[in-house]
Design a protein around this motif. Structure first.
Motif, short mmCIF file in Angstrom:
data_model
loop_
_atom_site.label_atom_id
_atom_site.label_comp_id
_atom_site.label_asym_id
_atom_site.label_seq_id
_atom_site.Cartn_x
_atom_site.Cartn_y
_atom_site.Cartn_z
N LEU A 220 -14.71 -1.07 28.24
CA LEU A 220 -14.62 -1.34 26.81
C LEU A 220 -13.83 -2.62 26.55
O LEU A 220 -14.18 -3.43 25.68
CB LEU A 220 -13.96 -0.16 26.07
N PHE A 221 -12.76 -2.82 27.29
CA PHE A 221 -11.91 -4.01 27.13
C PHE A 221 -12.70 -5.28 27.43
O PHE A 221 -12.59 -6.28 26.71
CB PHE A 221 -10.71 -3.90 28.07
N ALA A 222 -13.50 -5.25 28.49
CA ALA A 222 -14.23 -6.44 28.92
C ALA A 222 -15.48 -6.70 28.10
O ALA A 222 -15.80 -7.85 27.79
CB ALA A 222 -14.59 -6.33 30.41
N THR A 223 -16.21 -5.66 27.75
CA THR A 223 -17.53 -5.86 27.14
C THR A 223 -17.51 -5.94 25.62
O THR A 223 -18.43 -6.49 25.02
CB THR A 223 -18.51 -4.75 27.57
N PHE A 224 -16.47 -5.42 25.00
CA PHE A 224 -16.39 -5.47 23.54
C PHE A 224 -15.43 -6.57 23.06
O PHE A 224 -14.95 -6.53 21.93
CB PHE A 224 -15.97 -4.11 22.98
N ARG A 225 -15.19 -7.55 23.91
CA ARG A 225 -14.38 -8.70 23.48
C ARG A 225 -15.15 -9.47 22.41
O ARG A 225 -16.37 -9.45 22.36
CB ARG A 225 -14.08 -9.61 24.67
N TYR A 226 -14.39 -10.16 21.57
CA TYR A 226 -15.02 -10.92 20.50
C TYR A 226 -14.40 -12.31 20.43
O TYR A 226 -13.18 -12.45 20.29
CB TYR A 226 -14.84 -10.21 19.15
N GLN A 227 -15.24 -13.34 20.60
CA GLN A 227 -14.78 -14.74 20.63
C GLN A 227 -13.74 -14.94 21.72
O GLN A 227 -12.80 -15.72 21.58
CB GLN A 227 -14.23 -15.15 19.27
N PHE B 137 -31.31 -11.23 27.79
CA PHE B 137 -31.39 -11.90 26.49
C PHE B 137 -32.68 -11.51 25.77
O PHE B 137 -32.70 -11.29 24.55
CB PHE B 137 -31.32 -13.42 26.65
N TYR B 138 -33.76 -11.43 26.53
CA TYR B 138 -35.06 -11.05 25.96
C TYR B 138 -34.99 -9.64 25.37
O TYR B 138 -35.50 -9.39 24.27
CB TYR B 138 -36.13 -11.12 27.06
N ILE B 139 -34.33 -8.72 26.08
CA ILE B 139 -34.19 -7.34 25.60
C ILE B 139 -33.41 -7.31 24.29
O ILE B 139 -33.78 -6.58 23.35
CB ILE B 139 -33.50 -6.47 26.67
N ILE B 140 -32.34 -8.09 24.22
CA ILE B 140 -31.54 -8.13 22.99
C ILE B 140 -32.38 -8.62 21.81
O ILE B 140 -32.36 -8.04 20.72
CB ILE B 140 -30.30 -9.04 23.19
N HIS B 141 -33.15 -9.69 22.03
CA HIS B 141 -33.98 -10.23 20.96
C HIS B 141 -35.08 -9.26 20.55
O HIS B 141 -35.36 -9.09 19.36
CB HIS B 141 -34.58 -11.57 21.38
N TRP C 271 -14.55 -6.18 19.06
CA TRP C 271 -15.41 -5.73 17.96
C TRP C 271 -15.80 -4.26 18.11
O TRP C 271 -16.77 -3.79 17.51
CB TRP C 271 -16.67 -6.60 17.87
N ILE C 272 -15.01 -3.52 18.86
CA ILE C 272 -15.34 -2.12 19.15
C ILE C 272 -15.38 -1.27 17.88
O ILE C 272 -16.08 -0.25 17.82
CB ILE C 272 -14.35 -1.54 20.19
N LEU C 273 -14.65 -1.67 16.84
CA LEU C 273 -14.65 -0.93 15.58
C LEU C 273 -15.67 -1.49 14.59
O LEU C 273 -15.73 -1.07 13.44
CB LEU C 273 -13.25 -0.95 14.95
N GLY C 274 -16.47 -2.46 15.07
CA GLY C 274 -17.48 -3.04 14.21
C GLY C 274 -17.42 -4.55 14.23
O GLY C 274 -16.35 -5.14 14.36
N TYR D 24 -23.97 -7.97 21.68
CA TYR D 24 -24.52 -6.86 22.47
C TYR D 24 -24.94 -7.30 23.87
O TYR D 24 -25.08 -6.46 24.77
CB TYR D 24 -25.71 -6.24 21.74
N ILE D 25 -25.16 -8.60 24.06
CA ILE D 25 -25.56 -9.08 25.38
C ILE D 25 -24.49 -8.76 26.42
O ILE D 25 -24.79 -8.48 27.59
CB ILE D 25 -25.87 -10.60 25.36
N TYR D 26 -23.23 -8.76 26.00
CA TYR D 26 -22.14 -8.51 26.94
C TYR D 26 -22.09 -7.04 27.37
O TYR D 26 -21.59 -6.73 28.45
CB TYR D 26 -20.80 -8.95 26.32
#
Length: 355
Positions: free
Chosen positions: A37-44, A79-83, A344-347, A91-93
């Motif tokens: 969660l710490f690594a994948t929900f980072r923001y900027q 990236f294709y899956i996300i699009h 961005w784990i809370l949104g 969400y790519i992360y």
């Protein structure tokens, strides 16, 4: 302070639980989920944030054939899956993080102390790759699965996972050098096969588009990875530590995994000689060997040292912590890319997704 506090907490947790294997196994899953969660929900956060956003925009209008035909097609397919699912950029992360952490988990579960192995990965591998270079992080996760196949002496399965890993990040193809050793012990025939594979692989790499890009970006451009000396230096010192103090005891206690530990250590020593050619290439390849380094360090408590056993256990943690502290305090790269930590784990917040 967020990263230092978390690292110190994880090291202290290991110390507190050192004699309680049941608790360590339970805490492993808590720590694993927390780091994911710490690594994948980072923001900027992370030096890849802006670059990957450009990739995200670039692949907005790509079809599946264009995606598969691009460089590192497995990575680009995410990236294709996300699009295709109309998901926002961050969400790519999550997708890249899933590949990395699943691979790490598969390798961790083959260790006598999975928690120690996981904790040793955090200060350098998780922060530098899973939080800043996720295409290679995904490749490292798949390589961890390949290493399990290597330990089980399943060469075709090892080959399969190395090829899959190289489709996430082409640099992973270097692990084909281990293929002749994936079915057993060293001998002259396997060494000869390794040399032939090395020659063929070198020729293929030299003339490939990815190699031309790497040479242009990392060698001809005179770019430097200023932290490479520290990170690669730690790997080289780890290898020397293994050969001087651990090798014989490891072979006695873990004979099945001795080939992986010794070959990985040879690779760690070799990296230091790559630095004058390209510190970036040396640094990039070094990240692939950190799971082997963590495997060696995490198993030291199980080795039969007659004296100074505690010192042998503690030294690797002190070394990694020292390098991490120095890096966080003097590196402009760290200050620029990782501070402040936001999630961005809370949104997802409103506003500019870049900064």
């Amino acid at each position: 302070m967020t990263y230092i506090t978390l690292t110190v907490f994880l090291f202290l947790l290991l110390y507190i639980l050192k004699n309680d294997n049941v608790a360590k196994n339970q805490f492993y899953y808590i720590v694993f989920l927390g780091l994911f969660l710490f690594a994948t929900f980072r923001y900027q956060v992370g030096c890849d944030w802006y670059h990957y956003y450009k990739l995200f925009l670039r692949f907005q209008n790509f079809d599946l054939l264009q995606t598969i035909g691009s460089r590192d097609p497995m990575s680009m397919s995410l990236f294709y899956i996300i699009h295709k699912n109309s998901l926002p950029y961050p969400y790519i992360y999550i997708l890249f993080g899933l590949v990395f952490f699943i691979g790490i988990h598969i390798f961790a579960r083959r260790q006598p102390d999975p928690l120690a192995f996981l904790v040793l990965l955090f200060p350098i591998l998780v922060i530098n790759m899973a939080m800043s270079g996720v295409r290679q992080a995904a490749a490292i996760g798949i390589i961890c699965i390949a290493l399990v196949a290597f330990m089980d002496r399943r060469p075709f399965r090892f080959l399969f996972w190395v090829i899959i890993s190289s489709l996430f990040h082409s640099s992973a193809i270097v692990f084909l050098l281990l293929l002749p050793f994936a079915s057993g012990h060293y001998n002259n025939n396997r060494i000869a096969i390794t040399l032939i594979i090395s020659l063929i692989g070198a020729l293929m790499l030299i003339f490939s588009k990815n190699a031309q890009y790497a040479l242009s970006a990392y060698v001809d451009s005179n770019r430097e990875a200023y932290g490479a000396v520290f990170r690669v230096g730690v790997l080289t010192m780890s290898a020397i530590y293994f050969f001087l103090f651990v090798k014989k005891k490891w072979k006695q206690k873990f004979p099945k995994d001795y080939n992986l530990a010794s070959l990985g250590s040879v690779g760690m020593i070799f990296l230091i000689f790559l630095i004058p050619i390209s510190s970036i290439i040396s640094d990039r390849f070094g990240y692939y060997l950190i799971p082997i380094q963590a495997m060696i360090f995490a198993r030291i408590p199980y080795l039969p040292f007659k004296t100074n056993h505690t010192l042998y256990i503690v030294l690797p943690y002190l070394g990694i912590l020292l390098v991490f502290l120095v890096w966080t305090q003097i590196s402009w790269h760290f200050q620029e890319c990782y501070i402040p930590y936001k999630s961005w784990i809370l949104g997802l917040p409103d506003g500019n997704i870049l900064r």
